[in-house]
Design a protein around this motif. Structure first.
Motif, PDB file in Angstrom:
ATOM      1  N   PRO A 137       0.826  -1.204   0.000  1.00  0.00           N
ATOM      2  CA  PRO A 137       0.000   0.000   0.000  1.00  0.00           C
ATOM      3  C   PRO A 137       0.854   1.244   0.000  1.00  0.00           C
ATOM      4  O   PRO A 137       2.071   1.183   0.177  1.00  0.00           O
ATOM      5  CB  PRO A 137      -0.771  -0.138   1.318  1.00  0.00           C
ATOM      6  N   ARG A 196       0.710   3.558  -5.612  1.00  0.00           N
ATOM      7  CA  ARG A 196       1.354   2.270  -5.386  1.00  0.00           C
ATOM      8  C   ARG A 196       2.424   2.029  -6.441  1.00  0.00           C
ATOM      9  O   ARG A 196       2.221   2.294  -7.627  1.00  0.00           O
ATOM     10  CB  ARG A 196       0.325   1.139  -5.428  1.00  0.00           C
ATOM     11  N   THR A 245       3.740  -0.179  -8.649  1.00  0.00           N
ATOM     12  CA  THR A 245       3.440  -1.460  -9.294  1.00  0.00           C
ATOM     13  C   THR A 245       3.772  -1.393 -10.772  1.00  0.00           C
ATOM     14  O   THR A 245       3.861  -0.318 -11.372  1.00  0.00           O
ATOM     15  CB  THR A 245       1.950  -1.834  -9.144  1.00  0.00           C
TER      16      THR A 245
END
Length: 952
Positions: free
Chosen positions: A126, A390, A392
């Motif tokens: 997170p 985030r 990612t």
């Protein structure tokens, strides 16, 4: 309130107003975030790739339709307090996410705290810092928690979430948990767990869009019972698909800057395919995009899918051809060619969003001929992370159904007008290959990458719609490594079991990798049961005789039981018993074969008895277990191989007899059980010591109820000693048995006045608290039971106020459980109420003590009406209520005399009265007579004494 979140190295995440559950390596089990409306990107970004407009989080299409379903969710949210959980399920593309987003938006507007939960392991971390999940300015409202992909969560992780302090806030309207899923295979196990909590449960199926009439709210089942269709209050057009098309068309046209007038559906919107919200939105999007670019729109769903994927390819090509397009300001140009981007997008469809290191590992094994970091950067230009906060990579195509179709169309073997790729099958194999460094000889699945569950699940979902995916790709992959299906988890197993063309031989190979059916596997059981159900007809057809068919029913029933499908499990157990009873063993020519049938009948009877007991049918359970013991005793007399089975059945029999208050018979069964297990453990301690410990604890319990307190302590101490040693080596396997044994030891010590009773009871309660935090479904009833015992131990130790607190905690748990399953929890509730009334009496809260004693009496009376075997316990309860009223005095004395007389009548009908109850009757009667005499009612006191045989 202020919270500081700091990491010495690496990453830190925290929440205010909720719990954080983490694995041993510090990775969160799940992530909680306060819900916020999705950010709608600018039109230029959306129009670059049309599929972006289908992403529900961008909220491009105005919510329309589903009026009745939304009204049903509102009613569920607003009715009652406490915790309520709903399982909302439908195939992919049916509109679950859009409906949930609208529901969340409304709830937040009405003052509810709305939170989302994302499964954590193997996905992404997170944003750093804290999530403030406190209730805020509207404490009269409740908390709404929304969980997408709930069917993909391991059950143990979902239960951790459902036990979060976020859902335990006092006041307001309680908490609501909306679980979104594609299917309902996992729901029985979740519902069974929730039955042990203070939770209302319901499920709702989101039906296909109707062609000609307003869509209903679907079938809503509450608390496990089908409540039938919810009436619709829809006021929209008579053709929901046409209405939804029009709204979507207008929304898309506004983004493209073209008039929507004259844009009609490219297809008739009829048939099952266009029952999906996503399919109607795709039809509208393609119609608008085709008008904008002067193209002809396809007319079927496969064509619409191909059209949208062609636009993805066009976008990749344009970016690669634009030498001035920068990946980042002042950064390098976009360098990834379309063929490499195609393979990268294919990879992302299988992995889903992952942390950068995992993304590098995924692409690193594909020989893309370009630096992996550059490819990941270019991919992020095309498919930015869903949450910019985030870190990612490898964001997949959305919606999921489009991603699944992209996988299917990229894999060779279809006849659609879309180019398959020769590298696709090899990429799947590479991505699902065991992680580097997996030791030789170890299961491939043991070293499988974190995206294995998603990859297998998505391929199985694609195989449901594209007939080439299974036989050409998925089935050969699993045939070479069946354990990958097990690693895929319960959702993947359920999806595989639902494939019409999957060979039974392949499912058998997968099933051979399942954990033993003797023990539950909570994170897999729902999927295992689905596979077992799919294989059952094939296994029955393969069975050579009734004996083999009964074995299949028996083992399938155990799988169903572990998955929480209790009624089905009972039916399977009954089927197995019926089939084996029908076999005429006298006509079997071979004695060994006849003996095998008889042994299987005994085992099936023992299981059937356990299933009956689990549903509160105790009298039937006892009769069935007694029959099993009779059969096994005869078998063991002729063949020592049946001795372990006999010993196990005797342990079950002792438990059933003790529940019926037939303690002397229970003690006899336990003594025989201990004798057999001691002999077995002497020759094979590893195999039989766990059973010996259980037998010793059961024997100690029986001794305690039959006036042999010192022997009770000795027996239970021996059992605890074994379990402490076993639990040291395998804590997870033996902690539950140790907690139970410690609870029984505390009771045994208390009967002898030993001071260790209280610390032993505390140790048992602490163990059960830890167990209940992980699996409340199984261990909350046990925690409540041990709390009642702890309360009495504290009373005996001169700590009544602390004991009262423990007693109230146990009763609170059991009242909640019994409200949901009266038969299953009535006995434990009555025991806890009895302990609480005693605590209230000692602390001189007499009116409360009378009320609780009456509640206890009412529970026992209802039980005695259907089960005469519990008469001694009913009499015990009546005597307890008598004693409480005797202490209250005054007008309560007449009530006490009546209750005492009723207790005497009940005991007169009992064939076996435990010594403890006989002693209690004399003590209560004597005290009642004393109180009557003290208030000048000598005649009444004499009548009570004469009834005791102690007139003066």
């Amino acid at each position: 309130m202020r919270q500081s979140v700091r990491a010495e190295s690496g990453f830190a995440y925290g929440v205010i107003g909720a719990d954080v559950h983490v694995f041993g390596d510090g990775v969160p089990v799940y992530l909680l975030q306060r819900w916020a409306p999705g950010r709608t990107p600018d039109d230029a970004f959306l129009c670059e790739v049309p599929s972006r407009m289908l992403n529900a989080r961008f909220r491009v299409v105005e919510f329309t339709g589903r009026t009745a379903e939304l009204a049903s969710l509102r009613r569920w949210r607003d009715e009652g307090a406490g915790l309520a959980v709903r399982w909302l399920h439908a195939p992919g593309g049916q509109g679950k996410t859009r409906l949930a987003e609208r529901f969340a938006q409304e709830a937040a507007g009405d003052g509810w705290l709305v939170v989302t939960a994302t499964h954590g392991p193997g996905t992404v971390l997170p944003p750093p810092g804290s999530q403030d999940l406190r209730a805020g300015a509207a404490p009269e409202r409740g908390t709404l928690l929304i969980v997408d992909y709930a069917d993909r969560w391991p059950l143990s992780h979902l239960l951790l979430l459902l036990g979060n302090a976020l859902l335990e806030r006092p006041g307001g309207r309680g908490a609501r948990v909306l679980l979104l899923a594609r299917g309902d295979d996992a729901w029985p196990g979740v519902r069974a767990a929730l039955a042990e909590r203070r939770a209302g449960t319901s499920s709702q199926f989101l039906p296909p869009l109707s062609e000609t009439s307003p869509a209903g709210a679907g079938s809503v089942a509450s608390d496990g019972a089908d409540a039938g269709p919810v009436s619709s209050d829809a006021t929209g057009a008579a053709a929901p698909r046409a209405e939804m098309f029009a709204v979507a068309r207008d929304s898309f046209a506004a983004r493209y800057g073209v008039p929507s007038t004259g844009i009609t559906p490219p297809a008739a919107l009829t048939g099952a395919d266009f029952g999906l919200t996503l399919a109607v939105h795709m039809a509208a999007l393609v119609a608008v995009d085709a008008r904008r670019h002067g193209r002809r729109a396809p007319r079927d769903l496969a064509g619409l899918t191909g059209y949208l994927l062609d636009r993805e390819h066009l976008h990749w090509a344009r970016l690669h051809g634009d030498a001035g397009h920068e990946v980042a300001p002042s950064g390098p140009a976009f360098v990834t060619p379309p063929d490499v981007m195609n393979r990268t997008v294919f990879t992302a469809a299988l992995t889903g969003p992952v942390a950068p290191a995992a993304g590098r590992a995924a692409l690193g094994g594909l020989d893309l001929r370009l630096p992996v970091e550059r490819v990941l950067g270019d991919h992020a230009v095309c498919y930015p992370p869903a949450d910019p906060d985030r870190d990612t990579v490898l964001e997949p195509l959305y919606p999921d159904r489009l991603s699944e179709d992209f996988l299917a169309l990229t894999l060779p073997g279809h006849e659609a007008d879309y180019p398959a790729q020769s590298w696709a099958a090899g990429t799947v194999g590479t991505l699902l290959r065991a992680a580097p460094g997996t030791p030789a000889g170890r299961s491939r699945a043991a070293g499988s990458p974190s995206w294995t569950p998603r990859a297998v699940t998505f391929l199985a979902a694609a195989a449901q719609r594209w007939p080439h995916v299974g036989p050409r790709h998925l089935f050969p992959l699993l045939d070479a490594a069946p354990e990958l299906a097990v690693t895929g988890g319960a959702t993947a197993l359920s999806a595989l079991a639902a494939l019409d063309d999957i060979p039974p031989t392949l499912l058998e190979a997968v099933a051979a990798r399942f954990p033993s059916y003797h023990r539950p596997s909570p994170d897999l059981d729902a999927g295992i049961a689905a596979v077992s159900a799919r294989l059952l007809p094939h296994r029955l057809a393969r069975a050579a005789n009734a004996n083999e068919r009964a074995i299949e029913h028996h083992q399938h029933g155990i799988r169903l039981f572990h998955a929480g499908r209790l009624e089905e499990a009972l039916a399977m157990a009954e089927t197995a018993v019926t089939a084996l009873r029908a076999v005429d063993r006298r006509r079997i020519p071979h004695p060994l074969a006849a003996r095998e049938v008889e042994a299987n009948l005994a085992v099936a009877l023992k299981t059937y008895g356990t299933r009956l007991a689990s549903l509160g049918r105790r009298a039937e359970a006892l009769a069935v277990t007694e029959e099993a013991v009779t059969l096994l005793r005869g078998l063991a007399g002729d063949d020592e191989r049946f001795v372990p089975a006999l010993a196990g059945a005797l342990l079950t029999l002792g438990r059933d007899l003790s529940r019926a208050d037939r303690w002397r018979e229970a003690a006899a069964a336990a003594e025989e059980c201990v004798r057999l297990h001691r002999a077995l453990a002497a020759s094979d301690p590893e195999q039989h010591e766990p059973d010996l410990s259980a037998a010793l604890v059961a024997l100690g319990l029986c001794h305690g109820q039959t006036g042999r307190p010192e022997e009770a302590v000795a027996a239970v101490r021996d059992g605890v000693a074994i379990l402490r040693r076993l639990a040291t080596a395998e804590p997870s396997a033996y902690a539950p048995a140790l907690a139970n044994a410690l609870s029984n030891l505390a009771a045994a010590l208390a009967r002898t006045g030993h001071p260790d009773g209280v610390p032993t009871a505390r140790e048992a309660a602490d163990l059960y608290r830890r167990l209940a935090a992980v699996n409340p479904a199984v261990y909350e009833p046990e925690l409540a039971d041990v709390l009642a015992g702890l309360a009495l131990r504290l009373l005996q130790a001169g700590q009544p106020r602390e004991g009262l607190s423990a007693a109230y905690e146990g009763v609170t748990i059991l009242r909640r459980l019994a409200a949901r399953q009266p038969e299953a929890h009535a006995h434990a509730l009555a025991e806890a109420l009895g302990a609480l009334s005693t605590m209230l009496l000692v602390t001189r809260r007499l009116d409360e003590a009378v009320a609780v004693a009456d509640e206890c009496t009412a529970v026992r009376r209802r039980m005695a009406e259907t089960d005469p075997e519990i008469a001694p316990r009913y009499a015990f309860t009546l005597l307890n209520a008598t004693g409480v009223r005797a202490e209250a005095g005054g007008a309560r004395l007449d009530e006490a005399v009546a209750l005492f007389g009723e207790a005497a009548e009940v005991l007169a009908r009992c064939r076996d009265v435990p010594p403890g109850i006989t002693g209690l009757r004399h003590a209560v009667g004597s005290r009642l007579a004393e109180r009557l005499a003290a208030e000048g009612r000598a005649d009444a006191a004499d009548r009570v004494r004469r009834g005791l045989g102690d007139a003066r």
